[in-house]
Design a protein around this motif. Structure first.
Motif, mmCIF file in Angstrom:
data_model
loop_
_atom_site.group_PDB
_atom_site.id
_atom_site.type_symbol
_atom_site.label_atom_id
_atom_site.label_comp_id
_atom_site.label_asym_id
_atom_site.label_seq_id
_atom_site.Cartn_x
_atom_site.Cartn_y
_atom_site.Cartn_z
ATOM 1 N N GLY A 257 1.199 -1.310 -0.408
ATOM 2 C CA GLY A 257 -0.250 0.293 -0.274
ATOM 3 C C GLY A 257 1.101 1.500 0.206
ATOM 4 N N GLY A 258 0.023 2.221 0.599
ATOM 5 C CA GLY A 258 0.676 3.703 0.133
ATOM 6 C C GLY A 258 1.563 4.394 -0.914
ATOM 7 N N GLY A 259 0.683 3.830 -1.860
ATOM 8 C CA GLY A 259 1.321 4.263 -3.330
ATOM 9 C C GLY A 259 1.481 5.339 -3.826
ATOM 10 N N GLU A 260 1.296 6.092 -4.843
ATOM 11 C CA GLU A 260 1.687 7.131 -5.433
ATOM 12 C C GLU A 260 -0.115 8.103 -5.205
ATOM 13 O OE1 GLU A 260 3.400 9.053 -9.217
ATOM 14 O OE2 GLU A 260 2.460 7.384 -9.632
ATOM 15 N N GLY A 261 0.082 9.496 -3.976
ATOM 16 C CA GLY A 261 -1.024 10.148 -4.196
ATOM 17 C C GLY A 261 -1.530 9.436 -2.949
ATOM 18 N N SER A 262 -0.952 8.745 -2.615
ATOM 19 C CA SER A 262 -1.746 7.827 -0.618
ATOM 20 C C SER A 262 -1.212 9.283 0.329
ATOM 21 C CB SER A 262 -1.524 6.799 -0.241
ATOM 22 O OG SER A 262 -0.135 6.735 -0.023
ATOM 23 N N GLN A 263 -1.816 9.475 1.182
ATOM 24 C CA GLN A 263 -1.929 10.231 1.883
ATOM 25 C C GLN A 263 -0.709 10.039 3.423
ATOM 26 O OE1 GLN A 263 -5.294 10.764 4.603
ATOM 27 N NE2 GLN A 263 -4.219 11.947 5.992
ATOM 28 N N ILE A 264 -0.617 8.666 3.644
ATOM 29 C CA ILE A 264 0.561 8.061 5.151
ATOM 30 C C ILE A 264 1.376 7.602 3.742
ATOM 31 C CG2 ILE A 264 -0.314 5.363 4.530
ATOM 32 C CD1 ILE A 264 0.545 8.118 7.075
ATOM 33 N N GLY A 265 1.291 7.061 2.710
ATOM 34 C CA GLY A 265 2.622 6.698 1.707
ATOM 35 C C GLY A 265 3.851 6.862 1.864
ATOM 36 N N PRO A 266 3.708 8.631 1.856
ATOM 37 C CA PRO A 266 4.944 9.338 1.645
ATOM 38 C C PRO A 266 5.440 9.489 2.837
ATOM 39 C CG PRO A 266 3.733 9.934 0.430
ATOM 40 C CD PRO A 266 3.191 9.211 0.615
ATOM 41 N N ALA A 267 4.977 9.365 4.196
ATOM 42 C CA ALA A 267 5.384 9.950 5.271
ATOM 43 C C ALA A 267 5.755 8.408 6.218
ATOM 44 C CB ALA A 267 4.367 9.984 6.840
ATOM 45 N N HIS A 268 5.704 7.100 5.664
ATOM 46 C CA HIS A 268 6.500 6.431 5.804
ATOM 47 C C HIS A 268 8.300 6.257 4.835
ATOM 48 C CE1 HIS A 268 3.845 3.934 8.560
ATOM 49 N NE2 HIS A 268 3.069 4.016 7.674
ATOM 50 N N GLN A 269 7.794 6.000 4.044
ATOM 51 C CA GLN A 269 8.966 5.747 3.496
ATOM 52 C C GLN A 269 10.402 7.072 3.782
ATOM 53 O OE1 GLN A 269 8.835 6.496 -1.183
ATOM 54 N NE2 GLN A 269 6.606 5.954 -1.206
ATOM 55 N N LEU A 270 9.612 8.270 4.258
ATOM 56 C CA LEU A 270 10.671 9.458 4.529
ATOM 57 C C LEU A 270 10.799 8.684 5.528
ATOM 58 C CD1 LEU A 270 11.932 11.902 5.244
ATOM 59 C CD2 LEU A 270 10.136 12.791 5.575
ATOM 60 N N SER A 271 10.148 7.821 6.822
ATOM 61 C CA SER A 271 10.498 7.770 8.177
ATOM 62 C C SER A 271 10.702 6.615 8.095
ATOM 63 C CB SER A 271 9.216 8.011 9.012
ATOM 64 O OG SER A 271 8.186 9.350 8.785
ATOM 65 N N ALA A 272 11.196 5.739 7.386
ATOM 66 C CA ALA A 272 11.454 4.087 7.503
ATOM 67 C C ALA A 272 13.036 4.624 6.974
ATOM 68 C CB ALA A 272 11.078 3.296 6.885
ATOM 69 N N ARG A 273 13.281 5.752 6.696
ATOM 70 C CA ARG A 273 14.959 5.872 5.747
ATOM 71 C C ARG A 273 15.365 6.728 6.405
ATOM 72 N NH1 ARG A 273 13.964 5.670 -0.797
ATOM 73 N NH2 ARG A 273 12.755 6.922 -0.177
ATOM 74 N N LEU A 274 14.878 7.621 7.299
ATOM 75 C CA LEU A 274 15.111 8.770 8.100
ATOM 76 C C LEU A 274 17.132 8.666 8.385
ATOM 77 C CD1 LEU A 274 15.139 11.631 8.020
ATOM 78 C CD2 LEU A 274 14.262 11.369 11.012
ATOM 79 N N ASP A 275 16.768 7.527 9.524
ATOM 80 C CA ASP A 275 18.000 7.770 9.297
ATOM 81 C C ASP A 275 19.505 6.946 9.453
ATOM 82 O OD1 ASP A 275 17.435 9.353 11.743
ATOM 83 O OD2 ASP A 275 16.200 7.121 12.721
ATOM 84 N N GLY A 276 18.682 6.201 8.387
ATOM 85 C CA GLY A 276 19.874 5.185 6.754
ATOM 86 C C GLY A 276 19.909 3.665 8.080
ATOM 87 N N LEU A 277 18.514 3.518 8.911
ATOM 88 C CA LEU A 277 18.691 2.128 9.376
ATOM 89 C C LEU A 277 17.739 0.782 8.363
ATOM 90 C CD1 LEU A 277 17.187 3.429 12.892
ATOM 91 C CD2 LEU A 277 19.708 3.122 12.273
ATOM 92 N N PHE A 278 17.135 1.319 7.554
ATOM 93 C CA PHE A 278 16.423 0.951 6.357
ATOM 94 C C PHE A 278 16.766 1.026 4.907
ATOM 95 C CE2 PHE A 278 13.792 0.275 10.479
ATOM 96 C CZ PHE A 278 13.653 -1.286 10.767
ATOM 97 N N ASP A 279 16.991 0.252 4.321
ATOM 98 C CA ASP A 279 16.712 0.701 2.773
ATOM 99 C C ASP A 279 15.731 -0.080 2.575
ATOM 100 O OD1 ASP A 279 19.054 1.339 2.612
ATOM 101 O OD2 ASP A 279 20.440 -0.584 2.121
ATOM 102 N N PHE A 280 15.002 0.839 1.826
ATOM 103 C CA PHE A 280 13.400 0.094 0.610
ATOM 104 C C PHE A 280 14.031 -0.486 -0.099
ATOM 105 C CE2 PHE A 280 9.790 2.315 -1.407
ATOM 106 C CZ PHE A 280 8.643 1.541 -0.966
ATOM 107 N N CYS A 281 13.610 -1.864 -0.168
ATOM 108 C CA CYS A 281 13.650 -2.778 -1.118
ATOM 109 C C CYS A 281 12.954 -3.063 -1.459
ATOM 110 C CB CYS A 281 14.534 -3.826 0.356
ATOM 111 S SG CYS A 281 16.281 -3.572 0.164
ATOM 112 N N ALA A 282 11.453 -3.869 -1.520
ATOM 113 C CA ALA A 282 10.531 -3.853 -2.336
ATOM 114 C C ALA A 282 9.202 -3.280 -1.943
ATOM 115 C CB ALA A 282 10.562 -5.651 -0.841
ATOM 116 N N GLY A 283 8.222 -3.584 -2.623
ATOM 117 C CA GLY A 283 7.107 -2.921 -2.283
ATOM 118 C C GLY A 283 6.002 -3.849 -3.155
#
Length: 384
Positions: free
Chosen positions: A10-36
């Motif tokens: 979920g959290g696709g293009e134009g979604s309300q919550i998706g961009p927040a998760h993308q930014l938050s998960a990668r903010l500290d360099g602890l996670f790589d966004f690998c799959a969706g």
């Protein structure tokens, strides 16, 4: 700490919550966004994922993603479920049983029975199941919790919490698809506004006080009368540590924007915090002057220090609060991999048990509202 692999459903293009998760998960360099599997429309999801750099791990659907990731040696360490409410249970269950750690958007499930099942699966598999009550990631919310735990305001007497906004107040907009589904029982379940926003306020009350809700009485109403589910609710509740609680949640409060706020009153002091002014925590010791605690100042709790990134006087917002939840999860996953104890200051992420308690409260609110405010047990059966 080795970098972890993260995926999202979920959290696709134009979604309300998706961009927040993308930014938050990668903010500290602890996670790589690998799959969706980012959209319920396979072609759209694959296209968007590839544009985000996911390559052949941009999947057309969550079932495809589950099967694809299970076969990989470099499978994701955490998956976020950011799909419509009615799909949370099925997807979370499948990924937990498939051996993955899960962060599920709230509400975790649609029914209490589903919530009990998720808690059981998480315990059986040993996989982490977290629920995104992301506002508990704010630094001063965590400091508020620490102050209460160490007795700074004495025994808690009263909690007053709210989450009120006016963004669904226009009756002419009631048929807007982005609004309508929230008040449709087939998609939202037994509750609209309380399940959407009220449970954030209720969970916040439990989070900061360390007490759980035992019973409640609710007055629910649909102020826009074509709605089947409520757009305003007032809830009184009692907690297992003796605190009395009051909660108001509304989507028709014109002039209110976000509106999440909490006040806690003890025998020797009071505390209040608002999500729209998250850098200040107001502390009133009994018989003394009001004190304003600033995020980032010296001599705060370890819980607050760990979740502060920006120097004092600069704003920290919702994505950074969400990022603190992801940082907690990274620490929890890494601790398990390394066979060590988790940092206690990181063991604050909302868990499946919190999602279960919230769902029991949602159903109690709905039933109490229909019964003219009858006091009902707000606990799931397994926790009574």
């Amino acid at each position: 700490m080795a970098k972890l692999k993260w995926g999202m459903i979920g959290g696709g293009e134009g979604s309300q919550i998706g961009p927040a998760h993308q930014l938050s998960a990668r903010l500290d360099g602890l996670f790589d966004f690998c799959a969706g599997a980012l959209d319920h429309r396979p072609d759209y999801g694959v296209d968007y994922g590839q544009r985000l750099g996911l390559g052949d791990r941009a999947y057309g659907g969550w079932q495809e993603m589950l099967q694809g990731e299970k076969k990989r040696d470099d499978r994701i360490d955490l998956v976020t479920v950011a799909t419509p409410n009615s799909t949370h249970f099925e997807i979370t269950k499948a990924f937990l049983e498939g051996g993955f750690n899960v962060l599920c958007e709230k509400p975790m499930t649609m029914t209490v029975e589903e919530g009990e099942h998720i808690v059981s699966i998480a315990k059986k598999t040993g996989n982490i199941c977290a629920v995104n009550y992301g506002y508990t990631g704010y630094s001063l919310v965590r400091h508020m919790k620490a102050m209460i735990a160490r007795g700074d305001i004495g025994k808690i007497r009263l909690v007053n919490t709210e989450f009120a906004h006016g963004h669904h107040a226009d009756a002419a907009d009631a048929d807007n698809p982005r609004v309508r589904w929230r008040y449709d029982p087939a998609l939202a379940g037994v509750s609209a506004q309380f399940a959407d926003c009220g449970i954030h306020a209720l969970h916040m009350a439990s989070f900061v006080t360390g007490q759980n809700v035992t019973k409640l009485s609710a007055d629910t109403v649909s102020c826009i009368d074509i709605r089947t589910l409520e757009d305003d609710a007032m809830v009184n509740f009692r907690m297992d540590g003796g605190a009395v609680g009051r909660l108001w949640t509304s989507s028709i409060a014109i002039g209110r924007q976000h509106g999440l706020a909490i006040q806690v009153f003890g025998e020797t002091g009071g505390l209040r915090w608002s999500q729209e002014q998250p850098n200040q925590l107001y502390y009133m010791p009994l018989g003394e002057r009001l004190q304003v605690i600033e995020r980032g100042e010296a001599n705060l709790s370890p819980e607050a220090d760990r979740t502060t990134r920006v120097t004092i006087g600069h704003a920290e917002g919702m994505p950074l609060a969400f990022a603190n939840i992801y940082a907690d999860l990274a620490e929890a996953i890494s601790a398990r991999k390394e066979g060590r104890a988790i940092d206690p200051a990181a063991n604050l992420y909302p868990k499946a048990e919190d999602g279960l308690r919230s769902m029991a409260a949602v159903h109690a609110v709905a039933a109490s509202g229909k019964a003219d405010g009858e006091w009902l047990d707000a606990r799931p059966k397994s926790m009574r």
